[in-house]
Write an enzyme that holds these catalytic residues in place. Structure first.
Site, PDB file in Angstrom:
ATOM      1  N   ASP A 254       0.774  -1.232   0.000  1.00 17.03           N
ATOM      2  CA  ASP A 254       0.000   0.000   0.000  1.00 17.03           C
ATOM      3  C   ASP A 254       0.817   1.300   0.000  1.00 17.03           C
ATOM      4  O   ASP A 254       0.415   2.263  -0.634  1.00 17.03           O
ATOM      5  CB  ASP A 254      -0.974  -0.010   1.191  1.00 17.03           C
ATOM      6  CG  ASP A 254      -2.011   1.097   1.106  1.00 17.03           C
ATOM      7  OD1 ASP A 254      -2.388   1.466  -0.017  1.00 17.03           O
ATOM      8  OD2 ASP A 254      -2.444   1.590   2.152  1.00 17.03           O
TER       9      ASP A 254
ATOM     10  N   CYS B 234     -18.653  -7.533 -14.178  1.00 18.59           N
ATOM     11  CA  CYS B 234     -19.633  -6.545 -13.704  1.00 18.59           C
ATOM     12  C   CYS B 234     -20.885  -6.505 -14.577  1.00 18.59           C
ATOM     13  O   CYS B 234     -21.984  -6.219 -14.079  1.00 18.59           O
ATOM     14  CB  CYS B 234     -19.002  -5.152 -13.662  1.00 18.59           C
ATOM     15  SG  CYS B 234     -17.859  -4.910 -12.285  1.00 18.59           S
TER      16      CYS B 234
ATOM     17  N   CYS C 272     -24.416  -4.242 -14.272  1.00 14.66           N
ATOM     18  CA  CYS C 272     -24.680  -3.838 -12.886  1.00 14.66           C
ATOM     19  C   CYS C 272     -24.067  -2.465 -12.597  1.00 14.66           C
ATOM     20  O   CYS C 272     -22.926  -2.182 -12.958  1.00 14.66           O
ATOM     21  CB  CYS C 272     -24.113  -4.874 -11.929  1.00 14.66           C
ATOM     22  SG  CYS C 272     -24.335  -4.473 -10.181  1.00 14.66           S
TER      23      CYS C 272
ATOM     24  N   CYS D  96     -22.762  -0.372  -7.318  1.00 13.75           N
ATOM     25  CA  CYS D  96     -21.757   0.405  -6.580  1.00 13.75           C
ATOM     26  C   CYS D  96     -21.853   1.884  -6.933  1.00 13.75           C
ATOM     27  O   CYS D  96     -21.625   2.751  -6.082  1.00 13.75           O
ATOM     28  CB  CYS D  96     -20.360  -0.133  -6.845  1.00 13.75           C
ATOM     29  SG  CYS D  96     -19.819  -0.042  -8.577  1.00 13.75           S
TER      30      CYS D  96
ATOM     31  N   CYS E 163     -23.251   5.285  -3.935  1.00 13.48           N
ATOM     32  CA  CYS E 163     -22.375   6.322  -3.389  1.00 13.48           C
ATOM     33  C   CYS E 163     -23.175   7.535  -2.933  1.00 13.48           C
ATOM     34  O   CYS E 163     -23.878   8.159  -3.731  1.00 13.48           O
ATOM     35  CB  CYS E 163     -21.343   6.746  -4.436  1.00 13.48           C
ATOM     36  SG  CYS E 163     -20.210   8.011  -3.839  1.00 13.48           S
TER      37      CYS E 163
ATOM     38  N   CYS F   8     -15.096  11.490  -2.643  1.00 13.66           N
ATOM     39  CA  CYS F   8     -15.172  10.172  -1.988  1.00 13.66           C
ATOM     40  C   CYS F   8     -15.081  10.329  -0.475  1.00 13.66           C
ATOM     41  O   CYS F   8     -14.187  11.003   0.048  1.00 13.66           O
ATOM     42  CB  CYS F   8     -14.041   9.293  -2.503  1.00 13.66           C
ATOM     43  SG  CYS F   8     -13.929   7.697  -1.668  1.00 13.66           S
TER      44      CYS F   8
ATOM     45  N   CYS G 260     -19.983   1.527  -1.487  1.00 13.84           N
ATOM     46  CA  CYS G 260     -19.838   0.980  -2.829  1.00 13.84           C
ATOM     47  C   CYS G 260     -19.358  -0.463  -2.795  1.00 13.84           C
ATOM     48  O   CYS G 260     -19.730  -1.272  -3.655  1.00 13.84           O
ATOM     49  CB  CYS G 260     -18.915   1.849  -3.683  1.00 13.84           C
ATOM     50  SG  CYS G 260     -17.186   1.896  -3.168  1.00 13.84           S
TER      51      CYS G 260
ATOM     52  N   CYS H 204     -21.931  -4.383  -3.777  1.00 13.22           N
ATOM     53  CA  CYS H 204     -21.572  -5.299  -4.858  1.00 13.22           C
ATOM     54  C   CYS H 204     -22.240  -6.657  -4.674  1.00 13.22           C
ATOM     55  O   CYS H 204     -22.059  -7.319  -3.644  1.00 13.22           O
ATOM     56  CB  CYS H 204     -20.062  -5.476  -4.916  1.00 13.22           C
ATOM     57  SG  CYS H 204     -19.528  -6.591  -6.244  1.00 13.22           S
TER      58      CYS H 204
END
Length: 351
Positions: free
Chosen positions: A136, A190, A193, A196, A200, A216, A246, A250
């Site tokens: 990360d 996906c 769809c 997500c 938001c 965000c 989001c 899913c």
């Protein structure tokens, strides 16, 4: 007839599972050639907000070879933090604060890196060669690399989605000079769809597969240091660190194996549903004591109290005014401004 020798790749994946990884796949170093161009498009649009470090090392981030020219194989690993309860359960509980699922257990940086280092030591014992491990904080594009390695695909929310683990994987990477046989990439599942996207609360998706960090909630509550824009505050609701909306929306999460979740990421009881009033009262020492060993500690007391003040303003609970008033004189002007906004909003509600 001779029994075929188990390949290094299979033994590597077995060792990864022993160390707590739920998924392990291999990609060639040039697996995601389009990732660099997409990154530059995203940066040029200003979607990274205050995250200047994204732009500062963009060339290194664009490809594994940009960071380390000698890399030949990329080992991508996923550690599951699939939640055992509904991440959205507190959405309508106004006096309680919401922490993102990933942050309620131990700091993933520490847990994943320890396991990565152990796997790297094992690999060097099997076949000597230079390698580097990343979790990360380095200029590594984990999500497109993970998709190229077959761990999953990047969903329309831009995060990785796995058929086995849903949206709940921490990613780690090992770059190595060792030539390893790659796995097949995962295709996008996906379809049509848009769950997500529509989930938001702050409309952070200008287009499918693209997120504008400036809108965000995860960015606003964690990365952003200044005042949160007024037009986005109502959408934050009672979230004080991150957002799961989001991810939780899913449909692939119904296949997520909760039993595969690493025990280190089981949420601490005191972070499951803390009172906003208690967070408003935090001083620096209290903040460090509560969030020691948690990824939450990185934002510091001031940002946490700022976020709690926004949540208080959204709570429709005038009893929180008394907890907000001392913050009007807070040494941090961003905290003081958030407290004033919250008091004005709650006072109007009470009236």
């Amino acid at each position: 007839m001779a029994v075929p020798t188990e390949t290094l790749e299979l033994r590597l994946k077995g060792q990864a599972a022993t160390l707590g990884f739920a998924a392990c796949r291999i990609a060639p170093a040039d697996v995601a050639p389009q990732a660099g161009a997409r990154l530059r498009e995203w940066l040029d649009a200003g979607h990274h907000g205050d995250m200047l470090w994204m732009a500062d090392r963009a060339d290194e981030r664009a490809s594994p070879q940009g960071l380390w020219p000698e890399v030949r194989s990329v080992i991508m690993l996923g550690m599951s933090y699939a939640p055992g309860r509904d991440p959205l359960a507190l959405a309508d509980v106004g006096d309680r604060a919401r922490f993102s699922v990933y942050a309620q257990g131990k700091d993933y940086h520490d847990v994943v890196k320890k396991a990565l280092k152990a796997l790297a030591r094992w690999l060097v014992e099997q076949q000597p060669g230079a390698l580097k491990v990343f979790v990360d904080t380095a200029p590594v594009m984990e999500k497109p690399l993970a998709a190229g390695a077959g761990l999953g695909w990047q969903g329309k929310h831009s995060n990785l989605v796995s058929r086995d683990h849903g949206s709940w994987l921490f990613l780690g990477a090992i770059y190595t000079e060792i030539p390893l046989t790659p796995d097949a990439p995962e295709r996008d599942h996906c379809g049509t769809c848009t769950a997500c996207q529509t989930a938001c609360p702050t409309d952070a998706f200008p287009a499918p597969y693209m997120v504008d960090a400036r809108r965000c909630i995860s960015y606003l509550t964690i990365e952003h240091k200044g005042p949160i824009p007024h037009d986005l505050r109502a959408g934050i609701g009672n979230r004080v660190y991150g957002c799961d909306d989001c991810l939780a929306a899913c449909p692939w999460n119904k296949f997520a194996d909760v039993a595969a979740a690493n025990r280190a990421f089981v949420g601490r009881a005191e972070l499951a549903a803390p009172e906003i009033a208690d967070l408003l009262a935090l001083d620096d020492a209290g903040f460090r004591e509560i969030f020691s060993g948690s990824p939450i500690k990185r934002i510091g007391r001031n940002r946490m109290v700022r976020n709690a003040a926004i949540a208080a303003g959204n709570s429709a609970d005038p009893r929180l005014i008394a907890r907000l008033q001392p913050l009007l004189a807070d040494a941090d002007p961003v905290v003081a401004e958030a407290a004033l906004w919250a008091i004005e909003k709650l006072s109007a509600h009470r009236a």
